[in-house]
Design an enzyme around this catalytic site. Structure first.
Site, PDB file in Angstrom:
ATOM      1  N   CYS A   1       0.845  -1.189   0.000  1.00 15.40           N
ATOM      2  CA  CYS A   1       0.000   0.000   0.000  1.00 15.40           C
ATOM      3  C   CYS A   1       0.884   1.244   0.000  1.00 15.40           C
ATOM      4  O   CYS A   1       1.808   1.363   0.813  1.00 15.40           O
ATOM      5  CB  CYS A   1      -0.876  -0.025   1.241  1.00 15.40           C
ATOM      6  SG  CYS A   1      -1.785   1.491   1.531  1.00 15.40           S
ATOM      7  N   GLU A   2       0.604   2.156  -0.913  1.00 14.96           N
ATOM      8  CA  GLU A   2       1.421   3.369  -1.001  1.00 14.96           C
ATOM      9  C   GLU A   2       1.165   4.325   0.158  1.00 14.96           C
ATOM     10  O   GLU A   2       1.941   5.246   0.377  1.00 14.96           O
ATOM     11  CB  GLU A   2       1.197   4.077  -2.329  1.00 14.96           C
ATOM     12  CG  GLU A   2      -0.157   4.695  -2.518  1.00 14.96           C
ATOM     13  CD  GLU A   2      -0.321   5.327  -3.890  1.00 14.96           C
ATOM     14  OE1 GLU A   2      -0.986   6.367  -3.956  1.00 14.96           O
ATOM     15  OE2 GLU A   2       0.194   4.796  -4.890  1.00 14.96           O
ATOM     16  N   HIS A   3       0.108   4.112   0.922  1.00 16.96           N
ATOM     17  CA  HIS A   3      -0.188   5.009   2.041  1.00 16.96           C
ATOM     18  C   HIS A   3       0.586   4.669   3.303  1.00 16.96           C
ATOM     19  O   HIS A   3       0.948   5.563   4.062  1.00 16.96           O
ATOM     20  CB  HIS A   3      -1.685   4.992   2.350  1.00 16.96           C
ATOM     21  CG  HIS A   3      -2.517   5.466   1.210  1.00 16.96           C
ATOM     22  ND1 HIS A   3      -3.769   4.962   0.943  1.00 16.96           N
ATOM     23  CD2 HIS A   3      -2.279   6.385   0.244  1.00 16.96           C
ATOM     24  CE1 HIS A   3      -4.266   5.563  -0.127  1.00 16.96           C
ATOM     25  NE2 HIS A   3      -3.387   6.417  -0.572  1.00 16.96           N
ATOM     26  N   HIS A   4       0.815   3.378   3.555  1.00 14.63           N
ATOM     27  CA  HIS A   4       1.479   2.959   4.790  1.00 14.63           C
ATOM     28  C   HIS A   4       2.681   2.045   4.551  1.00 14.63           C
ATOM     29  O   HIS A   4       3.343   1.647   5.498  1.00 14.63           O
ATOM     30  CB  HIS A   4       0.488   2.215   5.704  1.00 14.63           C
ATOM     31  CG  HIS A   4      -0.729   2.997   6.034  1.00 14.63           C
ATOM     32  ND1 HIS A   4      -1.924   2.828   5.372  1.00 14.63           N
ATOM     33  CD2 HIS A   4      -0.935   3.981   6.944  1.00 14.63           C
ATOM     34  CE1 HIS A   4      -2.822   3.666   5.867  1.00 14.63           C
ATOM     35  NE2 HIS A   4      -2.243   4.370   6.816  1.00 14.63           N
TER      36      HIS A   4
ATOM     37  N   GLN B   1      -5.404  -0.553  -4.214  1.00 14.73           N
ATOM     38  CA  GLN B   1      -6.134  -1.635  -4.887  1.00 14.73           C
ATOM     39  C   GLN B   1      -6.995  -1.119  -6.039  1.00 14.73           C
ATOM     40  O   GLN B   1      -7.081  -1.758  -7.089  1.00 14.73           O
ATOM     41  CB  GLN B   1      -6.990  -2.374  -3.863  1.00 14.73           C
ATOM     42  CG  GLN B   1      -7.737  -3.558  -4.447  1.00 14.73           C
ATOM     43  CD  GLN B   1      -8.466  -4.350  -3.388  1.00 14.73           C
ATOM     44  OE1 GLN B   1      -8.008  -4.439  -2.255  1.00 14.73           O
ATOM     45  NE2 GLN B   1      -9.600  -4.913  -3.746  1.00 14.73           N
TER      46      GLN B   1
ATOM     47  N   HIS C   1      -6.249  -5.956   3.823  1.00 10.71           N
ATOM     48  CA  HIS C   1      -5.233  -4.918   3.943  1.00 10.71           C
ATOM     49  C   HIS C   1      -4.661  -4.888   5.354  1.00 10.71           C
ATOM     50  O   HIS C   1      -5.404  -4.713   6.325  1.00 10.71           O
ATOM     51  CB  HIS C   1      -5.838  -3.553   3.599  1.00 10.71           C
ATOM     52  CG  HIS C   1      -6.159  -3.411   2.147  1.00 10.71           C
ATOM     53  ND1 HIS C   1      -5.508  -2.523   1.343  1.00 10.71           N
ATOM     54  CD2 HIS C   1      -7.042  -4.070   1.344  1.00 10.71           C
ATOM     55  CE1 HIS C   1      -5.976  -2.613   0.106  1.00 10.71           C
ATOM     56  NE2 HIS C   1      -6.908  -3.560   0.089  1.00 10.71           N
TER      57      HIS C   1
ATOM     58  N   CYS D   1      -3.055  -2.633   6.810  1.00  8.46           N
ATOM     59  CA  CYS D   1      -3.289  -1.357   7.497  1.00  8.46           C
ATOM     60  C   CYS D   1      -4.637  -1.360   8.218  1.00  8.46           C
ATOM     61  O   CYS D   1      -4.801  -0.664   9.210  1.00  8.46           O
ATOM     62  CB  CYS D   1      -3.181  -0.184   6.529  1.00  8.46           C
ATOM     63  SG  CYS D   1      -4.363  -0.221   5.169  1.00  8.46           S
TER      64      CYS D   1
END
Length: 186
Positions: free
Chosen positions: A75-78, A116, A144, A146
């Site tokens: 995941c590019e966020h976390h 995703q 996920h 996260c």
């Protein structure tokens, strides 16, 4: 990714977490993290066009589907892992690709820093662009990290994303057929 620089950066992160001296179990961790990232992010190096050697005149008037394709992404966020199953189908219009190319395409996009929703769109749009089929359906189901190990801690929940293009979008009967074929309708 530069190997020496990545190892140095991971070592510095470990110093921030553990303090100025790494215990024995962490000494090789920077090198292992580099190896893991190299494997998990190899989608940037994938030759997408090379996957599209086509077979002319094959698969007409039938749905071609590959279901239950396992994938793992970051995941590019976390920078935490999400993993699940991809289901990909298309309705050819004069040309088909080898069945193994579809899982390769899934991994080419999954093995990048991602979300995703974008993976789902990239797979569908690429198939439409490269094959020009009558329709494409892509459905991803993933858990996920996260959402599991932080924040809401929703263990067992899955994010489901779908893209229906061409006839799969326009024709509700065909859309229902592909959902049944993939075992996604109860």
């Amino acid at each position: 990714m530069d190997k020496d620089n990545t190892i140095r950066l991971v070592r510095e992160l470990l110093y921030e977490i553990e303090g100025p001296e790494l215990r024995s179990g962490l000494i090789e961790t920077p090198t292992r993290v580099y190896g893991a990232l190299t494997e998990l992010l190899d989608g940037y190096d994938m030759d997408i066009d090379g996957l599209f050697k086509t077979f002319e005149g094959e698969g007409n008037d039938q749905v071609i589907a590959v279901k239950d394709i396992p994938f793992v992404s970051l995941c590019e966020h976390h920078c935490l892992e999400f993993s699940g199953l991809a289901h990909v189908a298309y309705l050819p219009d004069g040309k088909a690709i080898g069945a193994s190319k579809i899982p390769r395409l899934v991994n080419a996009f999954a093995h990048r820093l991602q979300i995703q929703e974008r993976i789902t769109e990239q797979i569908g749009n690429t198939l439409m662009e490269k094959l020009n089929p009558r329709g494409v359906a892509v459905i991803l189901q993933a858990e996920h990290s996260c959402m599991v190990c932080r924040g809401v801690r929703a263990t067992g929940s899955k994010l489901v994303t779908s893209v229906m293009l061409g006839e799969f979008r326009e024709n509700p009967t065909l859309r229902m057929e592909i959902l049944n074929l993939l075992g996604l309708v109860r």
